[in-house]
Design a protein around this motif. Structure first.
Motif, PDB file in Angstrom:
ATOM      1  N   VAL A  69      25.874  11.901   4.382  1.00  0.00           N
ATOM      2  CA  VAL A  69      25.179  13.057   3.485  1.00  0.00           C
ATOM      3  C   VAL A  69      25.626  13.303   2.966  1.00  0.00           C
ATOM      4  O   VAL A  69      25.556  13.811   1.591  1.00  0.00           O
ATOM      5  N   VAL A  70      27.509  13.633   3.495  1.00  0.00           N
ATOM      6  CA  VAL A  70      28.513  14.402   2.255  1.00  0.00           C
ATOM      7  C   VAL A  70      29.758  13.224   1.441  1.00  0.00           C
ATOM      8  O   VAL A  70      30.363  12.826   2.927  1.00  0.00           O
ATOM      9  N   GLU A  71      29.717  12.966   0.550  1.00  0.00           N
ATOM     10  CA  GLU A  71      30.571  11.751   0.594  1.00  0.00           C
ATOM     11  C   GLU A  71      32.054  11.710   0.440  1.00  0.00           C
ATOM     12  O   GLU A  71      31.907  12.989  -0.850  1.00  0.00           O
ATOM     13  N   ASP A  72      33.293  11.359   0.547  1.00  0.00           N
ATOM     14  CA  ASP A  72      34.463  11.805   0.967  1.00  0.00           C
ATOM     15  C   ASP A  72      34.301  13.161   0.473  1.00  0.00           C
ATOM     16  O   ASP A  72      35.069  13.843   0.287  1.00  0.00           O
ATOM     17  N   ALA A  73      33.728  13.901   1.485  1.00  0.00           N
ATOM     18  CA  ALA A  73      33.914  15.182   2.197  1.00  0.00           C
ATOM     19  C   ALA A  73      34.977  15.998   2.465  1.00  0.00           C
ATOM     20  O   ALA A  73      36.284  15.220   3.250  1.00  0.00           O
ATOM     21  N   ASP A  74      35.549  16.785   1.905  1.00  0.00           N
ATOM     22  CA  ASP A  74      36.812  16.984   1.804  1.00  0.00           C
ATOM     23  C   ASP A  74      37.236  18.482   3.065  1.00  0.00           C
ATOM     24  O   ASP A  74      38.389  18.587   4.026  1.00  0.00           O
ATOM     25  N   ARG A  75      35.944  18.392   3.868  1.00  0.00           N
ATOM     26  CA  ARG A  75      35.875  18.765   4.849  1.00  0.00           C
ATOM     27  C   ARG A  75      34.929  19.024   6.108  1.00  0.00           C
ATOM     28  O   ARG A  75      34.099  18.221   5.024  1.00  0.00           O
ATOM     29  N   PRO A  76      35.170  19.409   7.420  1.00  0.00           N
ATOM     30  CA  PRO A  76      34.637  19.085   8.335  1.00  0.00           C
ATOM     31  C   PRO A  76      32.448  19.971   7.554  1.00  0.00           C
ATOM     32  O   PRO A  76      32.191  20.910   7.459  1.00  0.00           O
ATOM     33  N   VAL A  77      31.797  18.810   7.976  1.00  0.00           N
ATOM     34  CA  VAL A  77      30.416  19.943   7.302  1.00  0.00           C
ATOM     35  C   VAL A  77      29.824  20.046   8.513  1.00  0.00           C
ATOM     36  O   VAL A  77      29.177  18.771  10.474  1.00  0.00           O
ATOM     37  N   GLY A  78      29.699  21.598   9.406  1.00  0.00           N
ATOM     38  CA  GLY A  78      28.789  22.128  10.694  1.00  0.00           C
ATOM     39  C   GLY A  78      26.812  21.539  10.527  1.00  0.00           C
ATOM     40  O   GLY A  78      27.361  21.556  12.106  1.00  0.00           O
ATOM     41  N   ALA A  79      26.747  21.733   9.178  1.00  0.00           N
ATOM     42  CA  ALA A  79      25.041  21.583   9.748  1.00  0.00           C
ATOM     43  C   ALA A  79      24.644  21.106   7.534  1.00  0.00           C
ATOM     44  O   ALA A  79      24.933  20.980   7.030  1.00  0.00           O
ATOM     45  N   TYR A  80      23.372  20.514   8.274  1.00  0.00           N
ATOM     46  CA  TYR A  80      22.886  20.330   6.582  1.00  0.00           C
ATOM     47  C   TYR A  80      21.367  20.725   6.794  1.00  0.00           C
ATOM     48  O   TYR A  80      20.970  19.885   7.798  1.00  0.00           O
ATOM     49  N   LEU A  81      20.378  21.081   5.610  1.00  0.00           N
ATOM     50  CA  LEU A  81      18.986  21.177   5.711  1.00  0.00           C
ATOM     51  C   LEU A  81      18.288  20.030   5.214  1.00  0.00           C
ATOM     52  O   LEU A  81      19.066  19.425   3.727  1.00  0.00           O
ATOM     53  N   TRP A  82      17.640  19.472   5.739  1.00  0.00           N
ATOM     54  CA  TRP A  82      17.080  17.879   4.473  1.00  0.00           C
ATOM     55  C   TRP A  82      16.004  17.703   4.341  1.00  0.00           C
ATOM     56  O   TRP A  82      14.718  18.185   5.260  1.00  0.00           O
ATOM     57  N   ARG A  83      15.736  16.695   3.685  1.00  0.00           N
ATOM     58  CA  ARG A  83      14.199  16.175   3.688  1.00  0.00           C
ATOM     59  C   ARG A  83      13.852  15.181   2.809  1.00  0.00           C
ATOM     60  O   ARG A  83      14.538  14.191   2.200  1.00  0.00           O
ATOM     61  N   SER A  84      13.337  14.291   3.847  1.00  0.00           N
ATOM     62  CA  SER A  84      12.812  12.568   3.557  1.00  0.00           C
ATOM     63  C   SER A  84      12.067  12.741   1.930  1.00  0.00           C
ATOM     64  O   SER A  84      10.074  13.356   2.032  1.00  0.00           O
ATOM     65  N   ARG A  85      12.215  11.780   1.039  1.00  0.00           N
ATOM     66  CA  ARG A  85      11.079  11.077   0.168  1.00  0.00           C
ATOM     67  C   ARG A  85      10.898  10.319   0.241  1.00  0.00           C
ATOM     68  O   ARG A  85      12.190   9.769  -0.052  1.00  0.00           O
ATOM     69  N   PHE A  86       9.617  10.100  -0.443  1.00  0.00           N
ATOM     70  CA  PHE A  86       9.054   8.630  -1.327  1.00  0.00           C
ATOM     71  C   PHE A  86       8.649   8.428  -3.026  1.00  0.00           C
ATOM     72  O   PHE A  86       8.779  10.108  -3.193  1.00  0.00           O
ATOM     73  N   SER A  87       8.654   7.710  -3.520  1.00  0.00           N
ATOM     74  CA  SER A  87       8.853   7.451  -5.171  1.00  0.00           C
ATOM     75  C   SER A  87       7.223   7.419  -5.282  1.00  0.00           C
ATOM     76  O   SER A  87       6.784   6.980  -4.514  1.00  0.00           O
ATOM     77  N   ASP A  88       6.800   7.772  -6.644  1.00  0.00           N
ATOM     78  CA  ASP A  88       5.391   7.269  -6.630  1.00  0.00           C
ATOM     79  C   ASP A  88       4.669   6.765  -8.245  1.00  0.00           C
ATOM     80  O   ASP A  88       4.268   5.532  -8.303  1.00  0.00           O
ATOM     81  N   ASN A  89       6.316   5.784  -7.530  1.00  0.00           N
ATOM     82  CA  ASN A  89       6.429   4.731  -8.795  1.00  0.00           C
ATOM     83  C   ASN A  89       6.139   3.140  -7.918  1.00  0.00           C
ATOM     84  O   ASN A  89       6.331   3.682  -6.366  1.00  0.00           O
ATOM     85  N   THR A  90       5.451   2.261  -8.273  1.00  0.00           N
ATOM     86  CA  THR A  90       4.203   1.228  -7.763  1.00  0.00           C
ATOM     87  C   THR A  90       5.061   0.405  -7.893  1.00  0.00           C
ATOM     88  O   THR A  90       4.844  -0.877  -7.061  1.00  0.00           O
TER      89      THR A  90
END
Length: 304
Positions: A69-90
């Motif tokens: 989720v967080v590339e090269d994070a300099d601190r630990p990640v305790g939690a994260y809110l997320w959403r998954s998405r798809f594109s309308d391009n065909t």
């Protein structure tokens, strides 16, 4: 009596009004639950008491998918809110890396929250945070149970955790291809290209200042803050005052939207069609604006 087609339009408008009216009501209830100001730890902790805290986030065990989720994070990640998405391009050959997430129209089909073992510094002690109520209250999915591909439902009346009134996380946002989560999420079939699906995340890292309120419980002497049906868990990385301002703005916008639809519905009942014409023209102009924006992005990508 208006024609049948007009009655159908009135019914559709009233259905939308009821859905958004319910959302507005829940926003008002959350607004009422928000603490009046950012607060420090209470002098004593009483089991079952409603508590509001503002302090630094501490992370004992980072969330399992933190590195994705967080590339090269300099601190630990305790939690994260997320959403998954798809594109309308065909075009099935266009990936996020090639086309860019900024140049596509994305539609949410799932949302949730992931966490490790984390808490908030409250004076001389740490209060652990259990956000599981957020997942339960919004019927949110676990990320490791998410299926990518197949028929992805996109319901505009759905309320995803990402869009809920209970959280206001704005300090940081991450955009990641689901290719980063290969082996963690499920694919509908082996042909699904995970690089065509987007995960957006709002992470909380150790040291971030957060404001949180909920019901506190003592578990083996350890204070744990969680939400209940009577006391919702409210979480912000901008403070309770900013959370409140945002909620008020959203309530006003929704109120104006509902009022406009009611005006159109009532006018149709009396066979007065000018408000409906204004609504249709506005919708067409909005669609034309989005089309021009999308075409400009596409041309820019081709030239690049």
């Amino acid at each position: 009596m208006p024609p049948t087609i007009v009655l159908i339009v009135i019914t559709v408008l009233m259905t939308i009004v009821l859905a958004h009216g319910y959302r507005t009501l829940t926003a008002l209830l959350v607004l009422r639950s928000l603490p009046s100001a950012d607060t420090d730890t209470p002098s004593s902790i009483v089991d079952g008491e409603t508590v509001a805290l503002t302090g630094k986030l501490t992370v004992e065990e980072p969330v399992e998918t933190a590195a994705a989720v967080v590339e090269d994070a300099d601190r630990p990640v305790g939690a994260y809110l997320w959403r998954s998405r798809f594109s309308d391009n065909t075009n099935s050959d266009l990936t996020i890396e090639e086309w860019g997430w900024e140049r596509q129209n994305w539609h949410t089909f799932a949302s949730g929250i992931e966490w490790g073992r984390f808490g908030v510094e409250a004076g001389s002690r740490t209060v652990r945070i259990d956000p599981s109520w957020l997942r339960t209250a919004l019927d949110a999915e676990r990320l490791d149970e998410l299926e990518i591909g197949g028929v992805n439902k996109h319901d505009r009346l759905s309320v995803y955790l990402w869009d809920s009134w209970y959280t206001y996380l704005r300090n940081r946002i991450e955009h990641r291809s689901f290719q980063q989560f290969a082996g963690y999420v499920q694919r509908h079939n082996a042909e699904i290209d995970l690089d065509r699906y987007l995960l957006e995340a709002r992470p909380l890292l150790e040291g971030d200042e957060v404001s949180i309120s909920g019901e506190i419980h003592l578990e083996q002497g350890e204070p744990v803050l969680r939400g209940t049906d009577n006391v919702p868990l409210l979480l912000s990385d901008k403070g309770f005052n900013e959370h409140r301002k945002w909620l008020k703005r959203r309530v006003l916008r929704k109120g104006a939207f509902i009022t406009g639809l009611l005006v159109v519905a009532v006018s149709l009942r009396f066979e007065f069609y000018i408000p409906l014409g204004i609504l249709v023209v506005g919708w067409l102009l909005y669609g034309a604006y989005n089309f021009v924006q999308d075409a400009g992005s596409f041309l820019e990508w081709i030239r690049g």
